[in-house]
Design an enzyme around this catalytic site. Structure first.
Site, PDB file in Angstrom:
ATOM      1  N   ARG A 179      37.832  39.903  60.743  1.00 17.64           N
ATOM      2  CA  ARG A 179      38.227  38.503  60.130  1.00 17.64           C
ATOM      3  C   ARG A 179      37.076  37.276  60.262  1.00 17.64           C
ATOM      4  NH1 ARG A 179      43.444  36.180  62.860  1.00 17.64           N
ATOM      5  NH2 ARG A 179      44.222  38.429  62.025  1.00 17.64           N
ATOM      6  N   ARG A 237      37.156  55.977  37.106  1.00 15.90           N
ATOM      7  CA  ARG A 237      38.498  55.219  36.690  1.00 15.90           C
ATOM      8  C   ARG A 237      38.157  54.585  35.462  1.00 15.90           C
ATOM      9  NH1 ARG A 237      35.886  52.971  41.376  1.00 15.90           N
ATOM     10  NH2 ARG A 237      35.623  50.679  41.343  1.00 15.90           N
ATOM     11  N   ASN A 259      44.122  51.357  44.372  1.00 16.86           N
ATOM     12  CA  ASN A 259      44.580  49.966  44.231  1.00 16.86           C
ATOM     13  C   ASN A 259      46.050  49.860  45.031  1.00 16.86           C
ATOM     14  OD1 ASN A 259      43.523  49.804  40.761  1.00 16.86           O
ATOM     15  ND2 ASN A 259      42.633  48.858  42.827  1.00 16.86           N
ATOM     16  N   GLN A 274      37.405  49.718  46.316  1.00 13.45           N
ATOM     17  CA  GLN A 274      36.761  50.997  45.772  1.00 13.45           C
ATOM     18  C   GLN A 274      35.326  50.858  45.794  1.00 13.45           C
ATOM     19  OE1 GLN A 274      39.648  53.126  42.939  1.00 13.45           O
ATOM     20  NE2 GLN A 274      39.998  50.867  42.626  1.00 13.45           N
ATOM     21  N   ARG A 316      39.896  45.226  32.313  1.00 23.21           N
ATOM     22  CA  ARG A 316      39.676  46.044  33.595  1.00 23.21           C
ATOM     23  C   ARG A 316      40.299  47.459  33.257  1.00 23.21           C
ATOM     24  NH1 ARG A 316      43.620  46.442  38.123  1.00 23.21           N
ATOM     25  NH2 ARG A 316      42.507  46.849  40.061  1.00 23.21           N
ATOM     26  N   HIS A 317      40.073  48.226  34.071  1.00 22.46           N
ATOM     27  CA  HIS A 317      40.692  49.701  33.998  1.00 22.46           C
ATOM     28  C   HIS A 317      42.149  49.688  34.579  1.00 22.46           C
ATOM     29  CE1 HIS A 317      40.600  49.860  38.525  1.00 22.46           C
ATOM     30  NE2 HIS A 317      39.158  49.198  38.552  1.00 22.46           N
ATOM     31  N   GLY A 318      42.597  50.681  34.311  1.00 22.65           N
ATOM     32  CA  GLY A 318      44.122  50.737  34.600  1.00 22.65           C
ATOM     33  C   GLY A 318      44.162  51.054  36.337  1.00 22.65           C
ATOM     34  N   GLU A 339      31.464  48.276  39.566  1.00 22.02           N
ATOM     35  CA  GLU A 339      32.024  47.336  40.438  1.00 22.02           C
ATOM     36  C   GLU A 339      30.952  46.972  41.566  1.00 22.02           C
ATOM     37  OE1 GLU A 339      33.678  44.728  41.251  1.00 22.02           O
ATOM     38  OE2 GLU A 339      35.747  45.715  41.313  1.00 22.02           O
TER      39      GLU A 339
END
Length: 209
Positions: free
Chosen positions: A109, A66, A23, A29, A16-18, A90
């Site tokens: 919800r 990213r 985040n 995102q 995974r990206h940083g 993503e």
């Protein structure tokens, strides 16, 4: 050192990206983007020594900002050929992109619960289904294996992409109540042979100095 990836037709390391600014804010995102945080850049740089042990031949990555930032940090040391592929983006979250997850969980919800119960057909309003993500991700990996047979390919992408790939390979249904499979901030290795995709080693931690 013995190459831990030796002897398999193709191997893919999924990373995974940083950590990003969104985040930290718990914002969804999707196709959107935000830059890495200082901690995210530092975390990424600390992966270099761990990754070197696996003898990667090249990097295949999502084309989102990213991930490009993450790849630039890694490849300042690894110095591998890089290819960016939009099929590794993503999952698209449509109307919910940019919203915080707590806001979505509170405001939508019932709708969220209904959509989550759809498993592989889950999508946010106006977004992609997990099945659509699965199709494009495995298309990218199969094409990469055809272009570079027998190579070990580091795939830098997104948590949703990694989860989709591994849940498919391990036969998960993406239903509430399933045991957790993935740990945070880990490297996962999968193989592709004539028999198809298979897990090799999941949840590999970063080496500590």
């Amino acid at each position: 050192m013995t190459d831990p990836l030796n002897g398999t037709k193709n191997l893919f390391g999924l990373l995974r990206h940083g950590q990003t600014e969104w985040n930290i804010e718990k914002r969804i995102q999707g196709y959107g983007n935000s830059p890495l945080t200082a901690e995210g850049r530092e975390q990424t740089a600390k992966w270099v020594e761990t990754l070197r042990a696996y003898g990667w031949d090249r990097i295949l990555a999502s084309d989102l900002g990213r991930v490009r930032e993450t790849v630039a940090i890694l490849n300042a040391h690894l110095r591998l050929p890089v290819d960016f592929d939009p099929r590794l983006r993503e999952q698209g979250w449509g109307e919910w992109e940019g919203l915080t997850l707590p806001y979505v969980q509170e405001t939508f919800r019932e709708e969220l619960a209904r959509r989550v119960a759809m498993g592989w057909e889950f999508s946010a309003p106006g977004g992609e289904t997990r099945n659509a993500v699965r199709a494009r991700v495995f298309s990218a990996l199969r094409e990469a294996a055809g272009n570079w047979p027998g190579r070990n390919i580091l795939v830098v992408c997104h948590q949703g992409v990694i989860k989709t790939a591994l849940y498919h390979i391990t036969g998960r249904e993406f239903q509430p109540g399933e045991d957790s499979l993935l740990q945070h901030n880990r490297l996962h290795i999968i193989s592709l042979s004539e028999a198809g995709f298979a897990p090799v080693q999941l949840n590999i931690p970063r080496r500590t100095p």
